[in-house]
Design a protein around this motif. Sequence first.
Motif, short mmCIF file in Angstrom:
data_model
loop_
_atom_site.label_atom_id
_atom_site.label_comp_id
_atom_site.label_asym_id
_atom_site.label_seq_id
_atom_site.Cartn_x
_atom_site.Cartn_y
_atom_site.Cartn_z
N GLN A 83 -3.63 -2.30 7.79
CA GLN A 83 -4.33 -1.69 8.55
C GLN A 83 -3.77 -1.58 9.98
N GLU A 84 -3.15 -2.37 10.72
CA GLU A 84 -2.27 -2.76 11.92
C GLU A 84 -0.95 -1.70 11.66
N VAL A 85 -0.59 -1.73 10.51
CA VAL A 85 0.58 -0.81 10.63
C VAL A 85 -0.31 0.26 10.51
N ILE A 86 -1.00 1.17 9.66
CA ILE A 86 -1.50 2.26 9.55
C ILE A 86 -1.70 2.62 10.81
N ASP A 87 -2.06 2.42 11.63
CA ASP A 87 -2.89 2.81 13.32
C ASP A 87 -1.29 2.72 14.21
N GLU A 88 -0.53 2.59 13.82
CA GLU A 88 0.80 2.70 14.42
C GLU A 88 1.69 3.21 14.16
N THR A 89 1.38 3.67 12.60
CA THR A 89 1.91 5.35 11.79
C THR A 89 0.93 6.00 12.42
N LEU A 90 -0.48 6.16 12.71
CA LEU A 90 -1.17 6.90 13.20
C LEU A 90 -0.29 7.20 14.92
N ALA A 91 -0.18 5.96 15.72
CA ALA A 91 0.07 6.46 16.13
C ALA A 91 1.48 6.93 17.31
N ILE A 92 2.21 7.23 15.84
CA ILE A 92 3.31 8.11 15.67
C ILE A 92 3.10 9.88 16.60
N PRO A 93 3.36 9.99 17.39
CA PRO A 93 3.13 11.79 18.17
C PRO A 93 3.60 12.22 17.03
N GLY A 94 2.41 13.46 15.91
CA GLY A 94 3.18 14.68 14.95
C GLY A 94 2.00 14.09 13.92
N VAL A 95 2.05 12.65 14.32
CA VAL A 95 1.07 12.53 13.06
C VAL A 95 -0.29 12.83 12.49
N ARG A 96 -0.89 13.91 12.18
CA ARG A 96 -1.85 13.71 11.72
C ARG A 96 -3.10 13.14 12.09
N ARG A 97 -2.82 12.23 10.29
CA ARG A 97 -4.36 11.40 9.77
C ARG A 97 -3.52 11.32 8.63
N SER A 98 -4.26 10.32 7.99
CA SER A 98 -3.27 9.31 6.18
C SER A 98 -3.95 9.12 5.72
N SER A 99 -3.80 8.85 4.67
CA SER A 99 -4.42 8.78 2.89
C SER A 99 -4.27 7.03 2.59
N THR A 100 -4.88 6.19 2.50
CA THR A 100 -3.75 4.44 2.13
C THR A 100 -4.34 4.86 1.24
N ALA A 107 0.92 -1.31 -0.44
CA ALA A 107 0.10 -0.03 0.07
C ALA A 107 0.73 1.20 0.08
N PHE A 108 0.15 2.26 -0.42
CA PHE A 108 0.53 3.58 -0.67
C PHE A 108 -0.19 4.48 0.79
N THR A 109 1.09 5.16 1.16
CA THR A 109 -0.54 6.06 2.85
C THR A 109 0.79 7.59 2.89
N THR A 110 0.35 8.25 2.45
CA THR A 110 0.23 10.00 2.95
C THR A 110 -0.06 9.79 4.26
N LEU A 111 1.17 10.52 5.14
CA LEU A 111 0.39 11.05 6.15
C LEU A 111 0.42 12.42 6.39
N GLU A 112 -0.53 13.46 6.74
CA GLU A 112 0.06 14.52 6.78
C GLU A 112 0.35 14.67 8.71
N VAL A 113 1.52 15.08 8.74
CA VAL A 113 2.46 15.56 9.66
C VAL A 113 2.80 17.05 10.21
N GLU A 114 3.30 16.97 11.94
CA GLU A 114 3.55 18.39 12.68
C GLU A 114 4.88 18.34 11.51
N GLN A 115 5.52 19.98 11.05
CA GLN A 115 6.43 19.84 10.61
C GLN A 115 7.53 19.72 11.57
N VAL A 116 7.14 20.25 12.86
CA VAL A 116 8.31 20.56 13.32
C VAL A 116 9.21 18.88 14.17
N SER A 117 7.91 17.93 13.51
CA SER A 117 8.37 16.46 14.08
C SER A 117 8.22 15.78 13.24
N ARG A 118 8.88 16.43 12.09
CA ARG A 118 9.14 15.47 11.17
C ARG A 118 10.66 14.26 11.35
#
Length: 165
Positions: free
Chosen positions: A121-138, A72-83
Amino acid sequence: MAARRNGLDELDRRLLHLVRERPRTGLLEISRLLGVARGTVQARIDRMVADGVITDFGPNLSPRALGYPVQAFTTLEVEQVSRAEISAALTAIPEVLEAHIVTGPGDVWCRIAGRDHEHIQEVIDETLAIPGVRRSSTVITLSTVVPHRVQPLADRDIDRDIDRG
């Protein structure tokens, strides 16, 4: 041999083709096939490694053959200061095959692999749990029509040289 940083010549290209087509071939056999000295082959390879043209010699692994047939290809929206922290967290997730900072909608593009859709889905959930990640589109891949490749870029230089000649 001094590093030449302005492209590849015909011998470099032939050498790269041969190494990609027959990666287990030894230097002596490569030199015989190319009609040059073994030392020339070694020097060319060393220079291309030093110049960053050749980036690794390891085997290419298949996620599918390792038991991860869904990609899958996932696009994450993130807080820039947390890159930086987000990059480190993504690196720690084995199913994240690659990640890139991108322009346009979203901020980080990831290619991920999973055993099945539930695992994705589990991997996406794991990425969404990263502090600074706001949302994803997959999006889930259905098939690969052009696998990752770089050799055609080197081949393009050959075509340009022929056109100029």
